[in-house]
Design a protein around this motif. Structure first.
Motif, PDB file in Angstrom:
ATOM      1  N   GLU A 129       0.938  -1.193  -0.037  1.00  0.00           N
ATOM      2  CA  GLU A 129       0.030  -0.021  -0.336  1.00  0.00           C
ATOM      3  C   GLU A 129       0.643   0.891   0.492  1.00  0.00           C
ATOM      4  O   GLU A 129       0.449   1.715   0.684  1.00  0.00           O
ATOM      5  CB  GLU A 129      -1.255  -0.029   1.231  1.00  0.00           C
ATOM      6  N   ARG A 148       3.961   1.596   1.211  1.00  0.00           N
ATOM      7  CA  ARG A 148       4.251   1.804   2.867  1.00  0.00           C
ATOM      8  C   ARG A 148       5.867   1.359   2.401  1.00  0.00           C
ATOM      9  O   ARG A 148       6.033   0.148   2.152  1.00  0.00           O
ATOM     10  CB  ARG A 148       3.748   1.734   3.688  1.00  0.00           C
ATOM     11  N   PHE A 208       2.121   5.608   9.465  1.00  0.00           N
ATOM     12  CA  PHE A 208       1.780   5.414   9.042  1.00  0.00           C
ATOM     13  C   PHE A 208       0.599   6.085   8.484  1.00  0.00           C
ATOM     14  O   PHE A 208      -0.090   6.541   7.633  1.00  0.00           O
ATOM     15  CB  PHE A 208       1.487   3.921   8.554  1.00  0.00           C
ATOM     16  N   ALA A 209      -0.325   5.844  10.022  1.00  0.00           N
ATOM     17  CA  ALA A 209      -1.647   6.443   9.958  1.00  0.00           C
ATOM     18  C   ALA A 209      -1.673   7.834  10.080  1.00  0.00           C
ATOM     19  O   ALA A 209      -3.262   8.106   9.024  1.00  0.00           O
ATOM     20  CB  ALA A 209      -2.280   5.378  11.380  1.00  0.00           C
ATOM     21  N   GLN A 210      -0.905   7.898  10.393  1.00  0.00           N
ATOM     22  CA  GLN A 210      -0.891  10.068  10.447  1.00  0.00           C
ATOM     23  C   GLN A 210      -0.939  10.415   8.838  1.00  0.00           C
ATOM     24  O   GLN A 210      -1.341  11.368   8.590  1.00  0.00           O
ATOM     25  CB  GLN A 210       0.326  10.770  11.453  1.00  0.00           C
ATOM     26  N   HIS A 261      -1.301   8.833   6.233  1.00  0.00           N
ATOM     27  CA  HIS A 261      -2.737   8.405   5.769  1.00  0.00           C
ATOM     28  C   HIS A 261      -4.249   9.657   5.905  1.00  0.00           C
ATOM     29  O   HIS A 261      -4.236   9.711   4.465  1.00  0.00           O
ATOM     30  CB  HIS A 261      -3.415   7.017   5.993  1.00  0.00           C
ATOM     31  N   ASP A 262      -3.621   9.810   6.860  1.00  0.00           N
ATOM     32  CA  ASP A 262      -4.766  10.413   6.962  1.00  0.00           C
ATOM     33  C   ASP A 262      -4.945  11.955   6.613  1.00  0.00           C
ATOM     34  O   ASP A 262      -5.055  12.712   6.044  1.00  0.00           O
ATOM     35  CB  ASP A 262      -5.410  10.608   8.724  1.00  0.00           C
ATOM     36  N   VAL A 295      -2.901  12.692   4.267  1.00  0.00           N
ATOM     37  CA  VAL A 295      -3.559  12.399   2.654  1.00  0.00           C
ATOM     38  C   VAL A 295      -5.058  12.624   2.330  1.00  0.00           C
ATOM     39  O   VAL A 295      -5.010  14.024   1.706  1.00  0.00           O
ATOM     40  CB  VAL A 295      -2.367  10.868   1.758  1.00  0.00           C
ATOM     41  N   SER A 296      -5.713  11.763   2.347  1.00  0.00           N
ATOM     42  CA  SER A 296      -6.926  11.976   3.319  1.00  0.00           C
ATOM     43  C   SER A 296      -7.785  13.594   3.151  1.00  0.00           C
ATOM     44  O   SER A 296      -8.686  13.918   2.234  1.00  0.00           O
ATOM     45  CB  SER A 296      -7.494  11.444   3.671  1.00  0.00           C
TER      46      SER A 296
END
Length: 208
Positions: free
Chosen positions: A69, A71, A193-195, A197-198, A200-201
């Motif tokens: 994905e 990463r 990675f979660a931050q 992704h958020d 980018v969203s």
């Protein structure tokens, strides 16, 4: 499946112009004897994913491992090994400095240090290169099994105190031999990675 168990080898580069254009990445860096490759293998639960050399300093390239994905884990060359020729050592340091200071895809740095010898001058230099980017740093104090519990607590507290001037820095104990500290390290990297992704969203939503 845990985050690190998804790791697969992706590519090897030795010049900035060869770095992948897409994706987000977390870099692992440390002195040549800090146990970086062993730590990556332990986190991935894979004995031979990252090359473990009996001669510190042999890894001379930037190795990319994919989580999927878009990463990546970026295994940077070990630094500070005296027997590496000066020309090669200078090339590594220039490559590391440029990468840490200018790489837009980089979202965080995991800096590995031998728990018995933390925050050596070259470790501080790595921090000096990276801290101005404003991105987070997580220090893995490796080989913690070499210390008593009292020594572990004392070392961790001392390192955290020295890192206190940099609010984006955190630290933990880690042992590849005892397989301790895996969950904490995975939580930190997974959170980065979660931050990302958020972020980018949110950017995509704002552009619509």
């Amino acid at each position: 499946m845990s985050l690190f168990r998804q790791l697969r080898f992706h590519t090897t580069v030795n010049e900035m112009r060869m770095l992948p254009y897409e994706g987000v990445e977390v870099a692992f860096a440390g002195r040549s004897n800090a146990g970086k490759s062993s730590a990556i293998n332990t986190l991935a639960d894979h004995n031979r994913l990252a090359f473990v050399s009996k001669t510190p300093g042999r890894t001379q390239h930037i190795n990319y491992f994919s989580f999927g994905e878009g990463r990546f884990l970026v295994d940077l060359p070990g630094y500070g090994y005296a027997q590496v020729p000066e020309a090669i050592r200078n090339h590594w340091e220039q490559l590391l400095g440029n990468y840490l200071a200018t790489r837009d895809n980089l979202i965080g740095l995991v800096l590995l240090m031998d728990a018995r010898h933390p925050l050596k001058p070259l470790d501080v230099r790595m921090l000096d290169w990276f801290i101005p980017t404003g991105r987070p740093v997580h220090v893995l104090l490796t080989k913690a099994d070499k210390l008593t519990r009292q020594e572990q607590a004392k070392t961790l507290a001392a390192v955290k105190a020295k890192l206190d001037t940099w609010p984006q820095c955190t630290a933990q104990l880690f042992s590849s031999l005892k397989k301790t500290g895996i969950e904490e390290a995975e939580a930190v990297v997974g959170g980065w990675f979660a931050q990302a992704h958020d972020a980018v969203s949110q950017t995509d939503d704002a552009d619509q």
